[in-house]
Write an enzyme that holds these catalytic residues in place. Structure first.
Site, mmCIF file in Angstrom:
data_model
loop_
_atom_site.group_PDB
_atom_site.id
_atom_site.type_symbol
_atom_site.label_atom_id
_atom_site.label_comp_id
_atom_site.label_asym_id
_atom_site.label_seq_id
_atom_site.Cartn_x
_atom_site.Cartn_y
_atom_site.Cartn_z
ATOM 1 N N GLY B 19 41.541 28.096 26.505
ATOM 2 C CA GLY B 19 41.883 28.650 27.807
ATOM 3 C C GLY B 19 41.995 30.166 27.769
ATOM 4 N N GLU B 178 51.407 34.875 50.748
ATOM 5 C CA GLU B 178 50.302 35.831 50.789
ATOM 6 C C GLU B 178 49.125 35.301 51.607
ATOM 7 O OE1 GLU B 178 51.325 38.451 46.835
ATOM 8 O OE2 GLU B 178 49.939 36.803 46.585
#
Lengths: 443, 443
Positions: B19, B178
């Site tokens: 990852g 947001e």
């Protein structure tokens, strides 16, 4: 009974434009002050600047740098309406266009659907080749190139590795030449840094051209120089060859040579994208509509065709104009004026193509350009042509934002020898697997 | 017998990082001078800057502005190897990681797989909701929003139109807040220009938050201000509510209210993405690995977990650190140093989280920020916080190119009140159709 709910004023004549490429978009803009409803339908909600698709495919530019949403371009134009839809067929009696979102009435219908890749009926080729006619194509090609190298890292068999590193480009027109040049730049400056474990001396770029010269619409000088430049960049050019078959692994040329590649880029023939419902005799070979000097489709008063899909045959252009941006833009602009003239019962003006020349770029610092300037023919090559190419393309982009972003990207790439956009986002071409006996070799 | 062909020097210890988010990438960079092979595997070939995904989703930024290919970021780092692959399971006895491209041997294994959306087993919700954890998610959300409006143009029934214009956002953390702010900006300045035929007074933005306050990790001032700002921008905030069900059309809240929307954005719970093969008792609720102060997974010496997937429980953080960028970056950096210490037989240093604060932006000119500066707690709001937010996010981007492009895009959007990237490229969410009786209404 039709489908354009929410368009209020039905007392104005309505022009329906099918396709928002250079021709369709230019027409819509030209009609900005016309007392008409201008309805544009397109399968995409954006205009794509096709001449730079190859730079998206080769990780130089992001797709967003060369597209502009129609609604944004024509923001302040009150008589403009966009619908995201695909045209299906025309009922010329009822003046109705059947689309994927329903029927749309028209007073004037303008076909500006452009052209698609022509595989001349070779289905195997069509299945395995990658084309470069749309933004989706360009993204697919970029993802495929990068995925190939990621896969090559896992292989042991040299032929299999080469099948992933090598590229065959079919067609020596501007698109083919420009992709070949861009790939050779990537090979020289970018890929070896990214994939230290691969040997990029093994990466071959083949360009197959059916005729004896590249860039056949251009001057002999341009053809000759482009060949020199490609050789300088290490591209293997096969002139006077056709691809006989491609099975996803082996390319067989008509002269018997075989090339191995998992990535064949088809930049050869194109064919028009006609629509159903028009008289068959107005369609010429190559699927272009025969149009008169006013771009009226043969046999119709209120149906027009523009750009690649239109063949306006004349003494100078017996097969119609070249399928490039300039005729499309000029025809779109003139048709806008002519439709306004029709409304005022004034006579329409015939189309006269103002050929400004043509150009193609071949890798870093190299391009060829045949330019007509004040009636004189200029033949440019090398760095000067390359600068001219860059200038013409930047100023031709639709929005200021795109011009700025493209310029910045080019400046960055030029000085860093880098192409920044090497990410795999979206689809890639997946061909049937080829077995690799030495697969998963030991460290 | 393993799969990393073409990595030559096998005499160095090898750290395999699974990852390449904030934690994994920071670790790879921290090991730049270590005498180790650093192998990063990831499902994507790029690092994505997650805090700005919502701007891709709302047409402010292009995806390419917030991603950087791993191979480019770590260009000059000789001990770094990237492989595009998915981890499947670990054989902790043999020190082998099974991946989609074969088995990879490791000396040190570092799990930095992050977190995904948690639907708490609600499959209907999972099928119908849109998440925002990846670049693909963000692109899908953008395409869905734009496609909704294109569809709404074709409808006559007001409820059906509203189902396409309205948005329900679940989760009042930074992402939810947001997105709500960004959508309200689009509603105020962009959509009405693009879709003159639609009435954007009808567009409702709902934000559903399970607790009594927004931004629960932040200060009471920040929660309060964010609520004020959202109300100022016309967002309907539903506090103390949970979504009970969503069938792709009707959202039912636990308090009985019903909201109609075709677009539910799931920004609520997350869950770790663990890997098979580790002892089950090292996995805590929420699918995070229990790690000690050196980020070692409980019960293993040479397996580490970093960032969102790691829960380092302490007195101050009884459930582990917040799942945001800072702990991930700091843990990645420290683990790099600790692995080098291990090689020199020096003791590892324990992790101490340096909390620099947190911030969230809510539409134009408005943000909230809790900042720790020289040991003091600063609570900022409004324009100052908004500038701070912009500054912190721009400098945190990985490459200079991205910083420049993001800044230019922001400057453009700020002064033009425009969001330029309103194109539909790639996939969108397709929910089962809802029949519209007044569909295809007459002009």
């Amino acid at each position: 009974m039709e489908t354009l709910a929410k368009i209020e004023d039905i007392n104005q004549p309505r022009v329906v434009i099918v396709g928002g490429g250079f021709a369709g978009l230019e027409l819509a803009r030209a009609l900005r002050n016309a007392p008409m409803q201008v309805v544009l339908i397109d399968k995409q909600n954006y205009h794509a600047f096709q001449p730079l698709l190859y730079q998206v495919a080769t990780a130089s530019l992001a797709a967003d740098s060369i597209v502009s949403p129609f609604r944004k371009i024509l923001d302040g134009q009150d008589n403009f309406y966009f619908r995201l839809a695909e045209a299906i067929c025309v009922d010329t009696e009822q003046h109705l266009l059947e689309t994927s979102i329903g029927r749309i009435r028209y007073d004037f219908l303008v076909l500006a659907t452009g052209a698609t890749a022509n595989f001349f009926g070779d289905e195997q080729m069509q299945r395995h080749a990658i084309t470069l006619k749309s933004v989706a194509d360009a993204i697919e090609l970029r993802n495929t190139v990068l995925s190939n190298f990621e896969q090559a890292l896992q292989l042991g068999d040299m032929e299999k590795i080469n099948s992933l590193l090598d590229f065959v480009i079919v067609g020596g027109g501007p698109t083919g030449v420009e992709i070949a040049g861009a790939l050779s730049e990537l090979r020289a400056h970018v890929f070896p840094r990214d994939y230290r474990e691969l040997n990029f001396k093994e990466m071959d770029i083949h360009l197959v051209q059916s005729g004896p010269a590249l860039l056949k619409g251009m001057s002999a000088e341009a053809s000759q120089k482009s060949l020199e430049y490609l050789k300088h960049f290490g591209v293997q050019v096969w002139l006077d060859r056709r691809v006989k078959s491609y099975d996803g692994y082996t390319v067989t040329l008509n002269t018997g040579e075989k090339l191995i590649t998992r990535t064949l880029i088809w930049a050869a023939g194109v064919t028009g994208s006609p629509i159903k419902g028009l008289r068959e005799d107005c369609l010429l070979p190559g699927n272009r509509y025969a149009v008169n000097e006013f771009n009226q489709v043969a046999g119709y008063d209120n149906i027009f065709a523009l750009g690649d899909i239109a063949a306006m045959r004349s003494e100078l252009y017996p097969e119609g104009h070249p399928m490039v941006a300039q005729p499309a833009l000029q025809q779109g602009r003139l048709l806008g004026q002519n439709l306004e003239r029709q409304l005022k019962n004034e006579p329409m003006q015939p189309f006269r193509y103002d050929d400004k020349g043509s150009m193609a770029t071949i890798g870093r610092n190299h391009a060829v350009a045949d330019i007509k300037l004040f009636g004189r023919d200029l033949r440019l090559g090398g760095f000067i042509a390359w600068l001219a190419w860059g200038f013409v393309h930047v100023v031709s982009l639709v929005s200021f934002r795109n011009r700025l972003i493209v310029l910045l990207n080019w400046a960055y790439s030029y000085f860093s020898y880098d192409k920044g956009l090497r990410y795999i986002i979206g689809t890639r071409k997946v061909l049937p697997p080829v077995e690799d006996t030495q697969d998963k070799a030991i460290t």
